[in-house]
Design a protein around this motif. Structure first.
Motif, short mmCIF file in Angstrom:
data_model
loop_
_atom_site.label_atom_id
_atom_site.label_comp_id
_atom_site.label_asym_id
_atom_site.label_seq_id
_atom_site.Cartn_x
_atom_site.Cartn_y
_atom_site.Cartn_z
N ALA A 127 0.98 -1.31 0.09
CA ALA A 127 -0.14 -0.03 -0.03
C ALA A 127 1.01 1.23 0.13
O ALA A 127 2.23 1.10 0.17
CB ALA A 127 -0.92 -0.06 1.35
N LEU A 128 0.29 2.37 -0.46
CA LEU A 128 1.13 3.46 -0.18
C LEU A 128 1.36 4.11 1.11
O LEU A 128 0.60 3.83 1.98
CB LEU A 128 0.29 4.91 -1.07
CG LEU A 128 0.10 4.57 -2.57
CD1 LEU A 128 -0.64 5.97 -2.93
CD2 LEU A 128 1.34 4.19 -3.24
N SER A 129 2.61 4.62 1.48
CA SER A 129 2.86 4.91 2.72
C SER A 129 1.88 5.79 3.45
O SER A 129 1.45 5.71 4.73
CB SER A 129 4.28 5.62 2.68
OG SER A 129 5.27 4.46 2.47
N THR A 177 1.12 -4.18 -13.97
CA THR A 177 1.45 -2.69 -14.25
C THR A 177 0.42 -1.80 -14.00
O THR A 177 0.58 -0.64 -13.31
CB THR A 177 2.24 -2.34 -15.56
OG1 THR A 177 3.42 -3.40 -15.73
CG2 THR A 177 2.83 -1.16 -15.70
N ASP A 178 -0.69 -2.15 -14.64
CA ASP A 178 -1.82 -1.44 -14.37
C ASP A 178 -2.35 -1.11 -13.15
O ASP A 178 -2.82 0.04 -12.93
CB ASP A 178 -3.23 -1.94 -15.32
CG ASP A 178 -4.51 -1.10 -15.28
OD1 ASP A 178 -4.24 0.14 -15.77
OD2 ASP A 178 -5.26 -1.76 -14.91
N ASP A 185 -2.00 6.31 -8.25
CA ASP A 185 -3.03 7.19 -8.57
C ASP A 185 -4.06 7.33 -7.58
O ASP A 185 -4.96 8.38 -7.54
CB ASP A 185 -3.42 7.14 -10.13
CG ASP A 185 -2.32 7.40 -10.95
OD1 ASP A 185 -1.57 7.84 -10.85
OD2 ASP A 185 -2.51 6.60 -12.21
N GLY A 186 -4.22 6.48 -6.52
CA GLY A 186 -4.93 6.53 -5.59
C GLY A 186 -6.32 5.90 -5.85
O GLY A 186 -7.46 6.04 -5.31
N LEU A 205 7.10 1.04 -8.46
CA LEU A 205 6.31 1.97 -7.58
C LEU A 205 7.29 2.49 -6.47
O LEU A 205 7.22 3.63 -6.20
CB LEU A 205 5.25 0.97 -6.97
CG LEU A 205 3.71 1.06 -7.35
CD1 LEU A 205 3.17 -0.05 -6.32
CD2 LEU A 205 3.31 2.46 -7.46
N GLU A 206 8.19 1.57 -6.05
CA GLU A 206 9.52 2.29 -5.08
C GLU A 206 10.21 3.52 -5.67
O GLU A 206 10.48 4.37 -4.73
CB GLU A 206 10.10 1.05 -4.70
CG GLU A 206 9.57 0.05 -3.83
CD GLU A 206 10.54 -1.09 -3.31
OE1 GLU A 206 10.66 -1.12 -2.02
OE2 GLU A 206 11.51 -1.58 -4.21
#
Length: 325
Positions: A127-129, A177-178, A185-186, A205-206
């Motif tokens: 997940a995003l931080s 990838t998608d 992009d949330g 992503l990293e």
């Protein structure tokens, strides 16, 4: 005729006989071949496409990798003869042999043979931080989770695993990838991928944003091991720049597969090439470190192709009788 002339003539004749024999061995080989992989952005695509190119280059054949829905679809494509070779995991393989494939329920897939072990597929959650999600218990009720392509190993098992752990979610499917792009992009909250590590989409992503890699607790891991055909696994900290220490997970073994009706000599040469050139295999993807004959023991489901059996037995590896055609 001089002795020198006789020797030259004999040598040329022998060479011609060897060449003729090699050509005869190829008489029943297909003109080209395709390897079923998975969606772009995943390890299967990188590994499978690179392996296809290695076979084509080294054996002088025309062939390449094809984007597919992953292990379940590859089993069906190989069984039906639509592709010659493919990649799969042992869970979907067991279902396919038993006629329980999600793509063809009631149809035992008996034209699929194993070639060699690839690597273990860990189950990875990210997940995003800035989402605040640092553990499975942090995943909010109704969170949108991307599980990879529909009917893939990830999509087949990961939703069941998270349901077993009490997570209530909105299921999303798509290419690796998608879905990575959607997370950035949330548009979705979490990605839950079953793929060889490092997963290219997560590595990408990293580079672009801060990511949390989420591990299972010991209790959660034990619960999963009791319910699903997986084994314990530690994702090494060196796999991703985000990880500061090894992350607890579970994994499932992958094997390359072939149609059982492919020519024995062709499959023998493919197996020989793949098993005797691990350096070249690792140039394709570093997970091929585990693509070695010692790991054939992790296939207890699919029969090995006679061409593969011949190479293993010539090199001192034993194949159980119940895994021979």
């Amino acid at each position: 005729m001089t002795l020198k002339t006789c020797l030259i003539t004999g040598t040329l004749t022998s060479a011609m006989l060897v060449t003729a024999a090699a050509q005869a061995d190829r008489d029943d080989w297909p003109d080209n071949f395709t390897v079923g992989t998975a969606s772009q952005g995943g390890t299967y695509f990188v590994y499978g496409s690179g392996w296809a190119n290695l076979i084509a280059d080294e054996l002088g054949l025309s062939g390449g990798g094809e984007v597919t829905g992953g292990p379940n679809q590859n089993l069906a494509l190989v069984h039906n003869g639509e592709v010659a070779l493919g990649l799969t995991t042992m869970g979907p393989a067991a279902d396919a042999v038993a006629g329980k494939s999600v793509l063809a329920p009631g149809v035992p897939m008996d034209n699929v043979c194993a070639l060699f072990p690839m690597y273990e597929t860990p189950f990875t959650i990210a997940a995003l931080s800035d989402s605040g999600i640092e553990s499975i218990s942090d995943i909010p009720d109704g969170a949108s989770i991307g599980f990879g392509p529909a009917a893939s190993t990830s999509d087949t098992y990961f939703p069941k695993i998270l349901k077993e752990l009490g997570v209530n979610f909105d299921r999303r499917n798509g290419g690796w990838t998608d879905l990575g792009g959607q997370l950035q992009d949330g548009l979705i909250d979490v990605i839950a991928f079953a793929a060889g590590i490092p997963v290219p989409a997560i590595s990408q992503l990293e580079v672009q944003t801060d990511v949390n890699l989420i591990e299972f607790t010991e209790k959660q891991q034990t619960q999963i091991l009791e319910e699903f055909p997986v084994s314990p696994f530690q994702i090494p900290a060196s796999t991703y720049q985000t990880l500061e220490e090894d992350a607890r997970s579970v994994a499932m073994w992958n094997f390359t597969i072939a149609g059982c009706d492919l020519p024995e000599d062709l499959v023998y040469e493919i197996t020989k090439l793949s098993m005797e050139n691990n350096d070249k295999m690792m140039d394709i993807h570093r997970s091929a470190k585990f693509s070695v004959p010692e790991n054939i023991k992790y296939n207890t489901v699919l029969p090995f192709h006679p061409g593969a059996v011949r190479w293993y037995e010539e090199n001192g590896y034993e194949i159980p009788d119940d895994l021979k055609l």
